[in-house]
Design a protein around this motif. Structure first.
Motif, PDB file in Angstrom:
ATOM      1  N   ILE A 280       0.838  -1.205   0.000  1.00  0.00           N
ATOM      2  CA  ILE A 280       0.000   0.000   0.000  1.00  0.00           C
ATOM      3  C   ILE A 280       0.868   1.249   0.000  1.00  0.00           C
ATOM      4  CG2 ILE A 280      -1.653   1.362   1.349  1.00  0.00           C
ATOM      5  CD1 ILE A 280      -2.838  -1.368   2.269  1.00  0.00           C
ATOM      6  N   GLU A 281       1.908   1.254   0.827  1.00  0.00           N
ATOM      7  CA  GLU A 281       2.801   2.411   0.886  1.00  0.00           C
ATOM      8  C   GLU A 281       3.460   2.665  -0.474  1.00  0.00           C
ATOM      9  OE1 GLU A 281       6.362   4.246   3.642  1.00  0.00           O
ATOM     10  OE2 GLU A 281       6.158   2.064   3.507  1.00  0.00           O
ATOM     11  N   ASN A 282       3.938   1.616  -1.135  1.00  0.00           N
ATOM     12  CA  ASN A 282       4.545   1.774  -2.461  1.00  0.00           C
ATOM     13  C   ASN A 282       3.531   2.258  -3.489  1.00  0.00           C
ATOM     14  OD1 ASN A 282       7.216   1.129  -1.895  1.00  0.00           O
ATOM     15  ND2 ASN A 282       6.833  -1.062  -2.079  1.00  0.00           N
ATOM     16  N   ALA A 283       2.295   1.786  -3.396  1.00  0.00           N
ATOM     17  CA  ALA A 283       1.260   2.229  -4.328  1.00  0.00           C
ATOM     18  C   ALA A 283       0.980   3.713  -4.160  1.00  0.00           C
ATOM     19  CB  ALA A 283      -0.017   1.419  -4.121  1.00  0.00           C
ATOM     20  N   VAL A 284       0.940   4.156  -2.919  1.00  0.00           N
ATOM     21  CA  VAL A 284       0.610   5.558  -2.639  1.00  0.00           C
ATOM     22  C   VAL A 284       1.789   6.484  -2.911  1.00  0.00           C
ATOM     23  CG1 VAL A 284      -0.017   7.171  -0.795  1.00  0.00           C
ATOM     24  CG2 VAL A 284      -1.202   4.981  -0.994  1.00  0.00           C
ATOM     25  N   THR A 285       2.980   6.103  -2.465  1.00  0.00           N
ATOM     26  CA  THR A 285       4.121   7.016  -2.569  1.00  0.00           C
ATOM     27  C   THR A 285       4.830   6.953  -3.914  1.00  0.00           C
ATOM     28  OG1 THR A 285       5.627   5.394  -1.564  1.00  0.00           O
ATOM     29  CG2 THR A 285       4.569   6.991  -0.082  1.00  0.00           C
ATOM     30  N   ARG A 286       4.883   5.761  -4.524  1.00  0.00           N
ATOM     31  CA  ARG A 286       5.646   5.611  -5.766  1.00  0.00           C
ATOM     32  C   ARG A 286       4.781   5.236  -6.963  1.00  0.00           C
ATOM     33  NH1 ARG A 286       9.024   2.205  -2.245  1.00  0.00           N
ATOM     34  NH2 ARG A 286      10.537   3.578  -1.305  1.00  0.00           N
ATOM     35  N   GLY A 287       3.514   4.975  -6.725  1.00  0.00           N
ATOM     36  CA  GLY A 287       2.637   4.560  -7.813  1.00  0.00           C
ATOM     37  C   GLY A 287       2.877   3.137  -8.275  1.00  0.00           C
ATOM     38  N   GLU A 288       3.628   2.359  -7.486  1.00  0.00           N
ATOM     39  CA  GLU A 288       3.912   0.965  -7.839  1.00  0.00           C
ATOM     40  C   GLU A 288       2.770   0.092  -7.332  1.00  0.00           C
ATOM     41  OE1 GLU A 288       7.684   0.017  -6.091  1.00  0.00           O
ATOM     42  OE2 GLU A 288       8.725   1.568  -7.217  1.00  0.00           O
ATOM     43  N   VAL A 289       1.998  -0.444  -8.269  1.00  0.00           N
ATOM     44  CA  VAL A 289       0.847  -1.238  -7.872  1.00  0.00           C
ATOM     45  C   VAL A 289       0.958  -2.694  -8.298  1.00  0.00           C
ATOM     46  CG1 VAL A 289      -0.738   0.708  -7.807  1.00  0.00           C
ATOM     47  CG2 VAL A 289      -0.419  -0.541  -9.937  1.00  0.00           C
TER      48      VAL A 289
END
Length: 145
Positions: free
Chosen positions: A121-130
């Protein structure tokens, strides 16, 4: 018969209107790629208004799509938030409890899945990595660490 008429251009049928619109959109797009043409087109209030309306409609459709796609994930996050709140009420009551190795191991595996989910979730929010990597795909199913 002209090729335009055969393609439906110029006839008044519904399929002709669709074809007319398809041809018109291709031609208009090509013309608007020319800076001088685009400048003159935007000087026309009616044309500018039509372009602005089309942009807004496109934005609204995209926003609706994103909202529909995100809704299930947002509901899951809300569920997770409720879970954390519940855990916050339970954990203080665990003081003084004794757990055997198997229980500690089970708790550890569950915490590893929670950490992996939080990192994702943190990567999705901060880096757009989903993208879900193979390891994370296993965790929610309980088949790995």
């Amino acid at each position: 018969m002209s090729p335009h008429y055969e393609a439906g251009i110029g006839d008044n049928s519904q399929s002709g209107d669709v074809c007319d619109d398809a041809v018109a959109s291709v031609v208009t797009t090509d013309f608007l790629r020319r800076p001088a043409v685009a400048s003159k087109a935007m000087a026309d209030d009616t044309a500018r208004h039509a372009v602005n309306e089309a942009q807004f409609d496109r934005f609204r459709q995209q926003a609706q799509f994103v909202h529909q796609e995100a809704a299930p994930q947002l509901q899951r996050m809300e569920h997770s938030s409720q879970f954390v709140t519940t855990v916050g009420r339970i954990v203080p009551n665990l003081k003084g409890e004794h757990y055997d190795d198997a229980e500690r191991d089970t708790i550890g595996r569950g915490l590893a899945r929670v950490r992996a989910a939080a990192d994702w979730i943190e990567n999705a929010v901060t880096r757009g990595e989903v993208d879900l990597d193979e390891q994370f795909q296993k965790l929610p199913k309980g088949s790995g660490e």
